[in-house]
Design a protein around this motif. Sequence first.
Motif, short mmCIF file in Angstrom:
data_model
loop_
_atom_site.label_atom_id
_atom_site.label_comp_id
_atom_site.label_asym_id
_atom_site.label_seq_id
_atom_site.Cartn_x
_atom_site.Cartn_y
_atom_site.Cartn_z
N GLU A 1 -75.47 2.83 6.85
CA GLU A 1 -74.23 3.80 7.22
C GLU A 1 -74.30 4.38 6.94
N VAL A 2 -75.89 5.22 6.37
CA VAL A 2 -76.21 7.01 6.80
C VAL A 2 -76.89 6.72 8.49
N THR B 1 -76.28 5.77 10.99
CA THR B 1 -74.60 5.46 12.02
C THR B 1 -74.01 6.95 11.60
N ARG B 2 -74.46 8.27 10.76
CA ARG B 2 -73.12 9.24 10.87
C ARG B 2 -74.32 10.17 11.46
N LEU B 3 -75.80 9.94 10.99
CA LEU B 3 -76.79 10.96 11.49
C LEU B 3 -76.02 10.85 13.73
N ARG C 1 -74.02 9.75 15.42
CA ARG C 1 -73.04 9.90 16.15
C ARG C 1 -73.03 12.02 15.97
N GLU C 2 -73.41 12.64 14.71
CA GLU C 2 -73.60 13.47 14.87
C GLU C 2 -74.41 14.80 15.32
N ASN D 1 -68.54 7.60 21.40
CA ASN D 1 -70.25 6.82 20.74
C ASN D 1 -70.78 6.62 22.34
#
Length: 226
Positions: free
Chosen positions: A17-18, A20-22, A24-25, A100
């Motif tokens: 999850e972490v 994935t956030r990195l 995307r951002e 994405n």
Amino acid sequence: MVTGTDSRRRTRANIIEVATRLLREQGAAAVTTRAVAQAAGMQAPTIYRFFEDKDALLDAVAEHVFSIYTAEKALTEAGDDPVADLRAGWDAHIGFGLANGALFGLLTDPARRSPAAEAGMAVLRARVHRVAAAGRLRVPERRAVELVHAAGTGAVLALLAVPPSERDLGLADAMYEAVAHAILTDAPHLPDGDALTVAFRAVVPELPTLTAGERTLLTEWLDRES
């Protein structure tokens, strides 16, 4: 009661999850084991207990996000118009790719074989099959699937190569119209010879009155005709 297996599963899910956030951002370059560990509140060596290297972590991230997307596609109920459903699937594919971008690049890498990507292809094959069975397909199902997939992937990659403020979203619409013109007939009630052959080919495996051998022979004959 939380077991060691449950704890390990939760830790792995948190890392994904972490990451994935990195991704995307900040993009794929930002997904380093050090950065992920810091954002997840753990030591970097912990990452290596779950993933061999950065590529393995990126594979897991891509699989995670695309699995969710594919599952949502598979759960979407089929409408009365298979051609409209095919177009809706195209729009969803374009939307997912543009939302994405970094993940899409990973998923379209030929060197990465993704079970989730294959599941997505299965959904596309099912949608194309419904179009064929309705007498709206003028080319063999496999050709139609490959054309839709190639065009959709190409459209997303072309748009991602342009800054968001300069993207012409009409490109994806134009690409779909070109593919639709190549693979679809205009009306289901008066299909041309090719569409009729493809439609018959689509329902042959479901004819209960034929033996397996008869279905095989009929399929071979229809393949020659198409």
